[in-house]
Design a protein around this motif. Structure first.
Motif, PDB file in Angstrom:
ATOM      1  N   GLU A 208     -17.238 -11.000  18.540  1.00  0.00           N
ATOM      2  CA  GLU A 208     -16.480  -9.756  18.478  1.00  0.00           C
ATOM      3  C   GLU A 208     -15.679  -9.671  17.180  1.00  0.00           C
ATOM      4  N   GLU A 209     -15.514  -8.450  16.691  1.00  0.00           N
ATOM      5  CA  GLU A 209     -14.727  -8.240  15.470  1.00  0.00           C
ATOM      6  C   GLU A 209     -13.258  -8.580  15.724  1.00  0.00           C
ATOM      7  N   GLN A 210     -12.640  -9.155  14.697  1.00  0.00           N
ATOM      8  CA  GLN A 210     -11.216  -9.494  14.783  1.00  0.00           C
ATOM      9  C   GLN A 210     -10.529  -9.058  13.492  1.00  0.00           C
ATOM     10  N   GLN A 211      -9.326  -8.525  13.634  1.00  0.00           N
ATOM     11  CA  GLN A 211      -8.574  -8.002  12.493  1.00  0.00           C
ATOM     12  C   GLN A 211      -7.771  -9.100  11.811  1.00  0.00           C
ATOM     13  N   MET A 212      -7.819  -9.112  10.470  1.00  0.00           N
ATOM     14  CA  MET A 212      -6.947  -9.988   9.686  1.00  0.00           C
ATOM     15  C   MET A 212      -6.130  -9.119   8.737  1.00  0.00           C
ATOM     16  N   GLU A 213      -4.802  -9.215   8.847  1.00  0.00           N
ATOM     17  CA  GLU A 213      -3.900  -8.467   7.986  1.00  0.00           C
ATOM     18  C   GLU A 213      -3.336  -9.383   6.909  1.00  0.00           C
ATOM     19  N   VAL A 214      -3.299  -8.863   5.678  1.00  0.00           N
ATOM     20  CA  VAL A 214      -2.691  -9.599   4.567  1.00  0.00           C
ATOM     21  C   VAL A 214      -1.420  -8.843   4.178  1.00  0.00           C
ATOM     22  N   TYR A 215      -0.268  -9.508   4.223  1.00  0.00           N
ATOM     23  CA  TYR A 215       1.002  -8.826   3.993  1.00  0.00           C
ATOM     24  C   TYR A 215       1.766  -9.480   2.848  1.00  0.00           C
ATOM     25  N   ASP A 216       2.687  -8.684   2.237  1.00  0.00           N
ATOM     26  CA  ASP A 216       3.544  -9.173   1.155  1.00  0.00           C
ATOM     27  C   ASP A 216       4.747  -9.881   1.747  1.00  0.00           C
ATOM     28  N   LEU A 217       5.146 -10.969   1.113  1.00  0.00           N
ATOM     29  CA  LEU A 217       6.366 -11.651   1.508  1.00  0.00           C
ATOM     30  C   LEU A 217       7.569 -10.886   0.976  1.00  0.00           C
ATOM     31  N   ASN A 218       8.551 -10.507   1.822  1.00  0.00           N
ATOM     32  CA  ASN A 218       9.760  -9.779   1.428  1.00  0.00           C
ATOM     33  C   ASN A 218      10.832 -10.803   1.053  1.00  0.00           C
ATOM     34  N   ILE A 219      10.789 -11.234  -0.217  1.00  0.00           N
ATOM     35  CA  ILE A 219      11.726 -12.272  -0.679  1.00  0.00           C
ATOM     36  C   ILE A 219      13.165 -11.788  -0.580  1.00  0.00           C
ATOM     37  N   ALA A 220      13.380 -10.517  -1.003  1.00  0.00           N
ATOM     38  CA  ALA A 220      14.746  -9.994  -0.965  1.00  0.00           C
ATOM     39  C   ALA A 220      15.284  -9.976   0.463  1.00  0.00           C
TER      40      ALA A 220
END
Length: 290
Positions: A208-220
Motif C-alpha cells: 500500500e502507498e504510504q506518505q512521507m513528508e519532508v519538513y523544514d526545521l524551525n530553528i528560531a
C-alpha cells in the motif's frame, strides 16, 4: 542363461528437472526404455533429506496423494494442483524380475515457482530536510526470490538518482535485491506517496502507498522555546528565594509536628525559655541571656 533374460530394465525421462507454477499440473516423466518383463513393479517415492515416503506403492497412490495424483501411461507420475510443499526429489523405481538386471531407478527434481504476495513496506511518515532516511520493502513467500522496485507518486525510481535528470535534486539509491530505498539527504521535493513492487518470473505484488513528508526545521522556534523555558525556571527560582526570605519555609519541630512560629501581636510580651533555643533577630542569633 534363460532366454527371457536378454535385457536389463532401463529408465529414461524427457525432463528430470521440471519447473511448474504453484496450483498448476506437474508431470514427472519416467519411461521404461527397455525390458522383457511384461508387468514390472512400479514405485514412486519422495525423498526429503534422509526421509523417504511412498507416493505410489502396491499399485495405488498413498495417503493424500490419492486425491490429486495418478500414473500416466505406464510409469510417469502426474500431480494436480501442485503446492510449494510438493517441491523436492521424486524417485521412480522399477523392478522387472524377468530382466538380467531386475531393478532400475531415476530421480526427478521438481521445482515449484510461487507468485509473490503483497510485500511489507516501512516508510517514515516525516523527515526533516537534510537528514537521511531509509525505506524498507520485504516479501518472503515468492519463489524464486523477488526483486524490488520503488515508486513515488506512480513514478518509477531509478537505482541511482544521479542516473536520471528527473531526480537530479534528490540523492537516493535503490537496492533491488534487499528492497531498501536509501536517501543520503532528503529534500523538500522528496515529499510524496511511496510504494514498492516485488516481482519474480511468476508475477508481482505491491504494498500500500504510504506518505512521507519532508519538513523544514524551525530553528528560531526551537531557540525561542528554550528561552521561554529558561525564563520560567528563572521566575520560579526568584519566587522560591522570596518565599524563603519572607519566612514561608521556616519550620520548627515540636512533638513531631512542623509549624510556623507565630508573629507577636502588638503590646504582648513573651517570656523566652531555654527550651526554645537561641533568639534570632533579623538574620542574627545569639544565646539566651541569663
Amino acid at each position: 542363461m534363460d532366454g527371457h533374460r536378454t535385457l536389463a530394465v532401463e529408465l529414461t525421462s524427457v525432463n528430470t528437472h521440471p519447473v511448474v507454477q504453484e496450483f498448476q499440473r506437474a508431470e514427472l516423466s519416467c519411461i521404461i526404455s527397455s525390458t522383457t518383463t511384461l508387468n514390472p513393479r512400479i514405485e514412486w517415492k519422495k525423498i526429503v533429506g534422509k526421509d523417504t515416503t511412498y507416493v505410489y506403492y502396491n499399485n495405488k497412490m498413498q495417503g493424500d496423494w490419492g486425491a490429486r495424483a495418478q500414473l500416466q501411461g505406464r510409469t510417469s507420475l502426474v500431480i494436480h494442483n501442485v503446492t510449494r510443499a510438493d517441491k523436492g526429489i521424486y524417485r521412480c523405481e522399477v523392478v522387472a524380475p524377468e530382466d538380467v538386471n531386475i531393478g532400475a531407478e531415476i530421480n526427478i527434481n521438481l521445482t515449484v515457482h510461487v507468485k509473490p504476495v503483497a510485500p511489507k513496506c516501512r516508510v517514515p511518515p516525516s523527515v526533516p530536510v537534510g537528514k537521511s532516511a531509509t525505506l524498507h520493502c520485504q516479501e518472503k513467500e515468492g519463489f524464486p526470490e523477488p526483486t524490488y522496485s520503488w515508486y513515488r507518486n506512480a513514478d518509477s525510481l531509478p537505482a541511482d538518482s544521479r542516473s536520471n535528470p528527473k531526480f537530479q535534486n534528490s540523492s537516493f539509491t535503490v537496492n533491488s535485491k534487499t528492497g531498501t530505498l536509501v536517501f543520503t539527504e532528503v529534500h523538500k521535493g522528496d515529499t510524496g506517496r511511496y510504494y514498492c513492487i516485488a516481482t519474480n518470473n511468476v508475477g508481482s505484488a505491491k504494498c500500500e502507498e504510504q506518505q512521507m513528508e519532508v519538513y523544514d526545521l524551525n530553528i528560531a522556534g526551537i531557540v525561542g522555546g528554550i528561552l521561554v523555558v529558561l525564563a520560567v525556571l528563572s521566575l520560579i527560582t526568584v519566587g522560591i528565594c522570596c518565599a524563603y526570605r519572607k519566612g514561608f519555609f521556616v519550620h520548627n519541630k515540636q512533638n513531631g509536628n512542623s509549624y510556623k512560629t507565630p508573629t507577636k501581636p502588638d503590646g504582648v510580651n513573651y517570656i523566652h525559655t531555654d527550651e526554645e533555643g537561641p533568639i534570632a533577630v533579623e538574620g542574627k542569633c545569639w544565646p539566651n541571656e541569663e
